[in-house]
Scaffold this motif. Structure first.
Motif, PDB file in Angstrom:
ATOM      1  N   ARG A  16       0.823  -1.211   0.000  1.00 33.97           N
ATOM      2  CA  ARG A  16       0.000   0.000   0.000  1.00 33.97           C
ATOM      3  C   ARG A  16       0.857   1.260   0.000  1.00 33.97           C
ATOM      4  NH1 ARG A  16      -3.099  -2.139   4.618  1.00 33.97           N
ATOM      5  NH2 ARG A  16      -2.827  -0.089   5.529  1.00 33.97           N
ATOM      6  N   VAL A  17       1.936   1.250   0.755  1.00 34.90           N
ATOM      7  CA  VAL A  17       2.832   2.417   0.787  1.00 34.90           C
ATOM      8  C   VAL A  17       3.497   2.604  -0.577  1.00 34.90           C
ATOM      9  CG1 VAL A  17       4.971   3.336   1.777  1.00 34.90           C
ATOM     10  CG2 VAL A  17       3.212   2.372   3.274  1.00 34.90           C
ATOM     11  N   THR A  18       3.936   1.518  -1.183  1.00 32.77           N
ATOM     12  CA  THR A  18       4.552   1.594  -2.508  1.00 32.77           C
ATOM     13  C   THR A  18       3.567   2.158  -3.524  1.00 32.77           C
ATOM     14  OG1 THR A  18       5.985  -0.277  -1.988  1.00 32.77           O
ATOM     15  CG2 THR A  18       5.719   0.256  -4.306  1.00 32.77           C
ATOM     16  N   GLN A  53       3.202   5.872  -2.926  1.00 36.30           N
ATOM     17  CA  GLN A  53       4.356   6.610  -3.438  1.00 36.30           C
ATOM     18  C   GLN A  53       4.249   6.795  -4.949  1.00 36.30           C
ATOM     19  OE1 GLN A  53       7.397   4.004  -1.893  1.00 36.30           O
ATOM     20  NE2 GLN A  53       7.921   5.432  -0.255  1.00 36.30           N
TER      21      GLN A  53
END
Length: 71
Positions: A43-45, A48
């Protein structure tokens, strides 16, 4: 704590007092808790990538704010 940050390459421009140590330790524990969470990493990737595609953090923040105002 300051020595550890400096050793990791961080520039420390203020004195960290004992008052902040519990908060720093809590943050460290939280990071360690999620450090190996593959779903969160994905999810963070994705986030970003979305920020880059939006034109950077400032533009992405403006887009989010506009959506919040319109809702």
């Amino acid at each position: 704590m300051v020595r550890e940050l400096v050793n990791r390459g961080h520039r420390v421009t203020y004195v960290t007092t004992e008052e902040f140590v519990p908060a720093i330790e809590t943050l460290r524990e939280a990071v360690q808790h999620v450090a190996h969470d593959e779903e969160l990493f994905t999810r963070v990737t994705d986030m970003q990538q979305n920020v880059r595609e939006a034109g950077g953090a400032v533009t992405a923040a403006q887009a989010i704010e506009a959506c919040l105002r319109d809702s």
